[in-house]
Motif scaffolding. Structure first.
Motif, PDB file in Angstrom:
ATOM      1  N   ILE A 278       0.808  -1.223   0.000  1.00 60.21           N
ATOM      2  CA  ILE A 278       0.000   0.000   0.000  1.00 60.21           C
ATOM      3  C   ILE A 278       0.837   1.268   0.000  1.00 60.21           C
ATOM      4  CG2 ILE A 278      -2.042  -1.059   1.026  1.00 60.21           C
ATOM      5  CD1 ILE A 278      -1.087  -0.019   3.758  1.00 60.21           C
ATOM      6  N   SER A 279       2.116   1.165   0.340  1.00 62.12           N
ATOM      7  CA  SER A 279       2.990   2.338   0.307  1.00 62.12           C
ATOM      8  C   SER A 279       4.440   1.889   0.328  1.00 62.12           C
ATOM      9  CB  SER A 279       2.715   3.275   1.495  1.00 62.12           C
ATOM     10  OG  SER A 279       3.007   2.623   2.728  1.00 62.12           O
ATOM     11  N   ILE A 280       5.325   2.791  -0.084  1.00 65.54           N
ATOM     12  CA  ILE A 280       6.765   2.535  -0.053  1.00 65.54           C
ATOM     13  C   ILE A 280       7.402   3.612   0.802  1.00 65.54           C
ATOM     14  CG2 ILE A 280       8.865   2.276  -1.410  1.00 65.54           C
ATOM     15  CD1 ILE A 280       7.168   1.399  -3.753  1.00 65.54           C
ATOM     16  N   ASN A 281       8.089   3.197   1.842  1.00 62.10           N
ATOM     17  CA  ASN A 281       8.636   4.100   2.849  1.00 62.10           C
ATOM     18  C   ASN A 281       9.975   4.658   2.373  1.00 62.10           C
ATOM     19  OD1 ASN A 281      10.133   4.990   5.239  1.00 62.10           O
ATOM     20  ND2 ASN A 281       8.408   4.166   6.398  1.00 62.10           N
ATOM     21  N   THR A 282       9.988   5.918   1.991  1.00 58.44           N
ATOM     22  CA  THR A 282      11.211   6.516   1.447  1.00 58.44           C
ATOM     23  C   THR A 282      12.281   6.727   2.510  1.00 58.44           C
ATOM     24  OG1 THR A 282      10.243   8.726   1.692  1.00 58.44           O
ATOM     25  CG2 THR A 282       9.976   7.629  -0.440  1.00 58.44           C
ATOM     26  N   GLU A 283      11.874   6.915   3.766  1.00 59.19           N
ATOM     27  CA  GLU A 283      12.872   7.059   4.831  1.00 59.19           C
ATOM     28  C   GLU A 283      13.692   5.783   4.960  1.00 59.19           C
ATOM     29  OE1 GLU A 283      13.098   7.935   9.664  1.00 59.19           O
ATOM     30  OE2 GLU A 283      11.241   8.312   8.563  1.00 59.19           O
ATOM     31  N   LYS A 284      13.010   4.641   4.905  1.00 60.34           N
ATOM     32  CA  LYS A 284      13.720   3.366   4.965  1.00 60.34           C
ATOM     33  C   LYS A 284      14.599   3.188   3.732  1.00 60.34           C
ATOM     34  CE  LYS A 284      10.803   0.545   8.020  1.00 60.34           C
ATOM     35  NZ  LYS A 284       9.842   1.544   8.509  1.00 60.34           N
ATOM     36  N   LEU A 285      14.082   3.548   2.564  1.00 66.73           N
ATOM     37  CA  LEU A 285      14.876   3.402   1.342  1.00 66.73           C
ATOM     38  C   LEU A 285      16.139   4.253   1.384  1.00 66.73           C
ATOM     39  CD1 LEU A 285      12.129   3.411  -1.444  1.00 66.73           C
ATOM     40  CD2 LEU A 285      13.406   1.454  -0.576  1.00 66.73           C
ATOM     41  N   THR A 286      16.023   5.441   1.955  1.00 68.21           N
ATOM     42  CA  THR A 286      17.200   6.313   2.073  1.00 68.21           C
ATOM     43  C   THR A 286      18.265   5.655   2.943  1.00 68.21           C
ATOM     44  OG1 THR A 286      15.843   8.294   1.786  1.00 68.21           O
ATOM     45  CG2 THR A 286      17.997   8.579   2.827  1.00 68.21           C
ATOM     46  N   GLU A 287      17.832   5.017   4.028  1.00 69.97           N
ATOM     47  CA  GLU A 287      18.801   4.330   4.883  1.00 69.97           C
ATOM     48  C   GLU A 287      19.381   3.110   4.179  1.00 69.97           C
ATOM     49  OE1 GLU A 287      19.465   2.624   9.426  1.00 69.97           O
ATOM     50  OE2 GLU A 287      17.457   3.274   8.815  1.00 69.97           O
ATOM     51  N   VAL A 288      18.562   2.410   3.407  1.00 70.02           N
ATOM     52  CA  VAL A 288      19.070   1.276   2.628  1.00 70.02           C
ATOM     53  C   VAL A 288      20.213   1.731   1.725  1.00 70.02           C
ATOM     54  CG1 VAL A 288      18.528  -0.373   0.787  1.00 70.02           C
ATOM     55  CG2 VAL A 288      16.918  -0.036   2.667  1.00 70.02           C
ATOM     56  N   ALA A 289      19.980   2.827   0.996  1.00 70.50           N
ATOM     57  CA  ALA A 289      21.005   3.330   0.080  1.00 70.50           C
ATOM     58  C   ALA A 289      22.283   3.690   0.820  1.00 70.50           C
ATOM     59  CB  ALA A 289      20.462   4.532  -0.688  1.00 70.50           C
ATOM     60  N   THR A 290      22.137   4.332   1.982  1.00 72.63           N
ATOM     61  CA  THR A 290      23.301   4.737   2.771  1.00 72.63           C
ATOM     62  C   THR A 290      24.077   3.535   3.280  1.00 72.63           C
ATOM     63  OG1 THR A 290      22.214   6.789   3.444  1.00 72.63           O
ATOM     64  CG2 THR A 290      24.040   6.011   4.817  1.00 72.63           C
ATOM     65  N   LEU A 291      23.355   2.568   3.847  1.00 72.27           N
ATOM     66  CA  LEU A 291      24.016   1.377   4.392  1.00 72.27           C
ATOM     67  C   LEU A 291      24.740   0.602   3.290  1.00 72.27           C
ATOM     68  CD1 LEU A 291      21.178   0.203   6.789  1.00 72.27           C
ATOM     69  CD2 LEU A 291      23.493   0.788   7.514  1.00 72.27           C
ATOM     70  N   CYS A 292      24.099   0.461   2.156  1.00 72.30           N
ATOM     71  CA  CYS A 292      24.737  -0.276   1.063  1.00 72.30           C
ATOM     72  C   CYS A 292      26.014   0.420   0.591  1.00 72.30           C
ATOM     73  CB  CYS A 292      23.760  -0.452  -0.091  1.00 72.30           C
ATOM     74  SG  CYS A 292      22.419  -1.616   0.247  1.00 72.30           S
ATOM     75  N   LYS A 293      25.984   1.722   0.540  1.00 75.24           N
ATOM     76  CA  LYS A 293      27.190   2.450   0.137  1.00 75.24           C
ATOM     77  C   LYS A 293      28.303   2.240   1.151  1.00 75.24           C
ATOM     78  CE  LYS A 293      28.937   6.980  -1.302  1.00 75.24           C
ATOM     79  NZ  LYS A 293      29.759   6.319  -2.335  1.00 75.24           N
ATOM     80  N   GLU A 294      27.958   2.224   2.430  1.00 77.44           N
ATOM     81  CA  GLU A 294      28.976   1.979   3.455  1.00 77.44           C
ATOM     82  C   GLU A 294      29.608   0.603   3.286  1.00 77.44           C
ATOM     83  OE1 GLU A 294      27.088   2.589   7.221  1.00 77.44           O
ATOM     84  OE2 GLU A 294      26.825   4.754   6.918  1.00 77.44           O
ATOM     85  N   VAL A 295      28.797  -0.383   2.937  1.00 78.09           N
ATOM     86  CA  VAL A 295      29.333  -1.729   2.714  1.00 78.09           C
ATOM     87  C   VAL A 295      30.178  -1.764   1.442  1.00 78.09           C
ATOM     88  CG1 VAL A 295      28.734  -4.139   2.277  1.00 78.09           C
ATOM     89  CG2 VAL A 295      27.426  -2.810   3.961  1.00 78.09           C
ATOM     90  N   ILE A 296      29.659  -1.183   0.369  1.00 81.33           N
ATOM     91  CA  ILE A 296      30.386  -1.190  -0.903  1.00 81.33           C
ATOM     92  C   ILE A 296      31.740  -0.489  -0.767  1.00 81.33           C
ATOM     93  CG2 ILE A 296      30.348  -0.283  -3.268  1.00 81.33           C
ATOM     94  CD1 ILE A 296      27.244  -0.653  -3.138  1.00 81.33           C
ATOM     95  N   ASP A 297      31.750   0.623  -0.046  1.00 84.70           N
ATOM     96  CA  ASP A 297      32.977   1.420   0.063  1.00 84.70           C
ATOM     97  C   ASP A 297      33.931   0.924   1.149  1.00 84.70           C
ATOM     98  OD1 ASP A 297      31.971   3.016  -1.928  1.00 84.70           O
ATOM     99  OD2 ASP A 297      31.343   4.646  -0.605  1.00 84.70           O
ATOM    100  N   GLY A 298      33.367   0.291   2.203  1.00 83.19           N
ATOM    101  CA  GLY A 298      34.193   0.029   3.373  1.00 83.19           C
ATOM    102  C   GLY A 298      34.498  -1.410   3.708  1.00 83.19           C
ATOM    103  N   ALA A 299      33.767  -2.358   3.133  1.00 81.58           N
ATOM    104  CA  ALA A 299      33.923  -3.759   3.555  1.00 81.58           C
ATOM    105  C   ALA A 299      35.157  -4.428   2.966  1.00 81.58           C
ATOM    106  CB  ALA A 299      32.673  -4.549   3.182  1.00 81.58           C
TER     107      ALA A 299
END
Length: 550
Positions: A213-234
């Protein structure tokens, strides 16, 4: 036989053994109490593969899962086993957690780190329960054993239940070290990646009838941030060849974020802890049991036109199901890493050619067989355990390729040209690796095993546009190609809210190829999740609420 008291298990050495016991259960792999890769729940139910085996009566309940035709839907034994075994795993984690909490950090310096590992493992187990059953009783380490049958599966809302998993992964991400000296233990980056995955699922908010019924953009923003941290730092990179993700020689390597560990040579047992018992062919080198046979629909999806997926016509014309079609039809080489058919090299061995006799029930399921989770009979990790067999090949729960595609998905759903442009680059990164993954796909004479043709998306050249609608379509297709038969697809369809349409479209065509699918039908607002097993409802004297439609 000696008996040890509970108090004797509160020493640092014993606590470490209890933590190890929790890890051990995560890899439990009995064929109908499986804790490993959910290929039947996530791939067979998504139309990526047929159940396989000796016919529809072999592991017959799984045939009901595949066709969504349930005669006694809530009393099936396999679902009850799955429910039970996941709570048995959580019970081991809670026992260890309680002992750790009651031990001073001065006595057990790894106290917080081991708690974080156990919370990571618990959230991993509960993630399965969430995507499989949606509503389940959330039990933590503070709940006394005698209270277990008094905790309802509807005490928390859908989002509150997701939040419990999110809390565990947040704690793990904040507490775990960046690297681990022992393989199998999660790092902070594994926790961030899993946190991103849970947030991505939770972002697609559902009503009580499983409609998005909806897509939570706040959660999506955190998803993008976390993934970048993994891509850049792991410190992880994509393997140069997709094949390396499915070979024992490259386990726990460049691309693996977190894997359930399997083994063939240790654990103080004759065969170690083996994976993938039932999906090997029925030939002398292996022996049993021929499950998880890639569907014609799946294999056709690897067709390409101008180097990109044939979105509109993939399931018509030449069927991408045999040697001649592979030679003539432009295709994505990832098919060869996923499936095998007669007269083609088996698992990258040009001298080991698949034969029709290897297939157990071709009259029911055709001649395709899986490849990703199998190893060659000459692999040092292969073991026979009459009548079954398996290997020490790990199950990569999270790889860097998935983190890259999760970030791409979040950016696409957030919208905006800059986000769409970055998502294009991320998806193209995966496609570039796919195009280069042909080194092991050779016949004995050195010629390629298929007419491989993969290119990056080039808007205005081989794709019409790169707007939000097309980008999301491309993203969904890329996940299918990258993770085919790895047990992810069905859960993707449900979170995107398109399971009913996708599955019934699949059945409309596939039943003309496989007659056992003649009555298969997906019932919207019911089949997105399994029913709560009636045995479990009886155990709590009717406390649990049955899922919608059941």
């Amino acid at each position: 036989m000696g008996v040890i008291s509970s108090g004797e298990l509160n020493t640092p050495t014993a606590i470490e053994q209890m933590v190890n016991a929790a890890y051990s259960f995560v890899g439990q792999n009995h064929f109908n109490k499986q804790m490993g890769l959910p290929y039947e729940e996530g791939s067979v139910r998504a139309g990526e593969a047929y159940k396989g085996g000796s016919g529809t009566n072999d592991n017959a309940e799984r045939n009901l899962w595949e066709t969504f035709v349930f005669l006694q839907p809530t009393t099936t034994g396999d679902l009850d086993n799955l429910w039970y075994v996941h709570y048995a795993a959580v019970g081991r984690m809670h026992d260890a957690m309680r002992r750790i909490k009651n031990t001073e950090e001065s006595v057990f310096p790894l106290k917080n780190e081991r708690l974080a590992e156990l919370r990571f493992l618990r959230a991993h187990i509960y993630f399965y329960m969430k995507v499989a059953f949606k509503s389940f009783p959330y039990i933590d380490e503070e709940a006394p054993d005698e209270m277990y049958d008094q905790i309802s599966n509807d005490a928390l809302t859908d989002q509150e239940l997701w939040n419990k998993l999110i809390e565990d992964f947040r704690f793990a991400a904040a507490t775990l070290p960046a690297t681990q000296s022992e393989v199998g233990r999660p790092t902070q980056f594994a926790a961030k990646a899993y946190l991103a995955k849970v947030l991505l699922f939770a972002a697609y908010e559902q009503d009580d009838n499983n409609n998005v019924i909806s897509i939570n953009t706040e959660k999506l923003t955190e998803v993008a941030t976390l993934c970048k941290e993994v891509i850049d730092g792991a410190g992880k990179t994509l393997y140069d060849d997709f094949a390396k993700n499915f070979l024992t020689a490259f386990e726990n390597g460049n691309e693996s974020i977190w894997a359930v560990q399997y083994s063939a040579n240790n654990d103080n047992s004759p065969t170690g802890r083996l994976n993938a018992w039932l999906i090997y062919p029925v030939n002398s080198e292996y022996g049993c049991c021929g499950f998880l046979q890639p569907s014609e629909n799946l294999m056709n999806r690897f067709k390409t036109v101008n180097g990109v997926p044939d979105f509109d016509n993939y399931n018509t014309g030449v069927m991408l199901t045999g040697k001649d079609a592979f030679a003539s039809q432009p295709m994505d080489p990832r098919l060869m890493h996923t499936a095998a058919v007669p007269d083609m090299p088996w698992k990258y061995d040009a001298d080991f050619i698949m034969e029709k006799s290897w297939v157990r029930s071709p009259e029911v399921y055709g001649y395709s067989m899986s490849q990703k989770m199998l190893v060659l009979p000459t692999d040092p990790g292969f073991r026979k355990t009459n009548p079954f067999m398996g290997s020490g090949l790990n199950w990569d729960v999270l790889r860097l390729d998935e983190v890259i595609l999760m970030r791409a998905e979040a950016l696409i759903q957030l919208g905006g040209q800059a986000n769409l442009d970055e998502a294009l680059g991320l998806i193209n990164q995966i496609r570039t690796r796919a195009a280069n993954s042909t080194g092991l796909l050779k016949f004995a004479d050195g010629t390629p095993t298929g007419n491989f043709s993969v290119q990056t998306y080039q808007p205005g050249v081989n794709c019409p546009v790169w707007n939000q609608e097309f980008a999301f379509k491309a993203l969904r297709w890329e996940r299918l190609l990258e993770f085919a038969t790895e047990g992810k697809r069905f859960f993707d369809l449900v979170r995107w809210g398109i399971a009913a349409q996708e599955m019934n479209d699949y059945f409309d065509v596939e039943r003309t190829r496989r007659t056992y699918l003649k009555d298969a039908v997906f019932t919207k607002n019911r089949d997105e999740y399994f029913p709560i097993p009636q045995q479990q409802i009886n155990y709590v004297r009717g406390l649990y609420k049955q899922n919608p439609g059941w």
